[in-house]
Write an enzyme that holds these catalytic residues in place. Structure first.
Site, mmCIF file in Angstrom:
data_model
loop_
_atom_site.group_PDB
_atom_site.id
_atom_site.type_symbol
_atom_site.label_atom_id
_atom_site.label_comp_id
_atom_site.label_asym_id
_atom_site.label_seq_id
_atom_site.Cartn_x
_atom_site.Cartn_y
_atom_site.Cartn_z
ATOM 1 N N HIS A 1 42.859 -40.319 26.357
ATOM 2 C CA HIS A 1 43.642 -40.099 27.580
ATOM 3 C C HIS A 1 44.500 -38.832 27.439
ATOM 4 C CE1 HIS A 1 43.480 -44.724 28.215
ATOM 5 N NE2 HIS A 1 42.821 -44.201 29.238
ATOM 6 N N LYS B 1 42.729 -57.494 35.991
ATOM 7 C CA LYS B 1 42.571 -57.424 34.538
ATOM 8 C C LYS B 1 43.694 -58.193 33.865
ATOM 9 C CE LYS B 1 40.050 -53.145 34.705
ATOM 10 N NZ LYS B 1 39.772 -51.866 34.060
ATOM 11 N N ARG C 1 33.423 -40.131 29.538
ATOM 12 C CA ARG C 1 33.126 -40.102 28.108
ATOM 13 C C ARG C 1 31.627 -40.032 27.867
ATOM 14 N NH1 ARG C 1 36.796 -45.250 27.445
ATOM 15 N NH2 ARG C 1 36.066 -45.320 29.582
ATOM 16 N N SER D 1 40.439 -47.982 25.377
ATOM 17 C CA SER D 1 41.586 -48.869 25.130
ATOM 18 C C SER D 1 41.082 -50.250 24.715
ATOM 19 C CB SER D 1 42.429 -49.009 26.394
ATOM 20 O OG SER D 1 42.893 -47.756 26.830
#
Ligand code: ADP
Length: 165
Positions: A11, A35, A84, A122
Site C-alpha cells: 500500500h 468484512k 498486483r 493484508s
C-alpha cells in the site's frame, strides 16, 4: 480507497507512486460492513496516519458507502487502485466499470507496486502472523507490533484465519 486492514508495504509503495501524479492524495479507509476486519476503522486510520507521516500531500480519512460518492463529495476526480497480479484484475476491472457506470466523471487509475511487494496482501500477512510468521518485511514495524498485540489480545487467533476476507 481500500480496507487497509492493516496497511502493508505494498500500500505504502502505491501511495508514494501516486504522489508522483498528484500533489494531494487522500487515502480513504472504507467502513466495510461485509468484512470482519482485524482492526477497527479508527485503528486502521490511526495506523495509516503513522505509515504516511512525513509524506507531503497525503491525508488520511474514512468513508461509508460508495467510494465514487466519497470521491465526488471531496471534489476529486480520480481513484487510484493497486494491481498486483492477474488475480486482482478481474475484480478490479469489474469494480472500475461498475464505478464508471455509477459515476462517469470519476476515473480509476491502476498502479503496480515494486515487484518485491507485488504478492503482499493484508489478508496473507494476518494469516501468516496468526500462525507465528515474522511479517517484518511485509509491513512497517509499528504495524507488525499492532498485529502482534491484536493477536495476543484475541487468543483465539484461529478465528481470524477463518473470518478474514
Ligand atoms: P480492498 O478491500 O478495497 O481491496 P485493500 O486494502 O485490500 O482493500 O486494497 C486496497 C487497494 O490496495 C486495492 O487496490 C489493492 O489492489 C491495493 N493493494 C493491496 N495490497 C497491495 C500491494 N501489495 N501492492 C499494490 N497494491 C496493493
Amino acid at each position: 480507497p481500500g480496507s487497509f486492514d492493516p496497511v502493508t508495504c505494498g500500500h505504502v509503495d502505491i501511495i508514494k507512486r501516486a504522489l508522483k501524479l498528484t500533489d494531494h492524495l487522500i487515502v480513504a479507509v472504507a467502513n466495510n460492513y461485509e468484512k470482519s476486519p482485524m482492526f477497527t476503522l479508527k485503528e486502521r486510520v490511526k495506523i495509516l496516519k503513522q505509515a504516511t507521516k512525513g509524506l507531503k500531500g497525503v491525508s488520511v480519512d474514512s468513508f461509508d458507502g460508495l467510494a465514487v460518492d466519497y470521491v465526488k463529495a471531496k471534489g476529486a476526480r480520480v481513484m487510484i487502485r493497486g494491481l498486483r497480479m492477474i488475480s486482482d484484475f478481474e475484480y478490479e476491472f469489474q469494480m472500475a466499470l461498475t464505478n464508471r457506470k455509477l459515476s462517469p466523471d470519476v476515473e480509476t487509475i491502476f498502479m503496480t507496486p515494486s515487484e518485491e511487494y507485488s504478492y503482499i496482501s493484508s489478508k496473507l500477512i494476518k494469516e501468516a502472523a496468526s500462525l507465528g510468521a515474522d511479517i517484518s518485511s511485509f509491513v512497517p514495524v509499528f504495524v507488525q507490533k499492532a498485529v502482534k498485540e491484536k493477536l495476543n489480545k484475541n487468543k483465539s487467533s484461529r478465528r481470524y484465519f477463518n473470518n478474514y476476507e
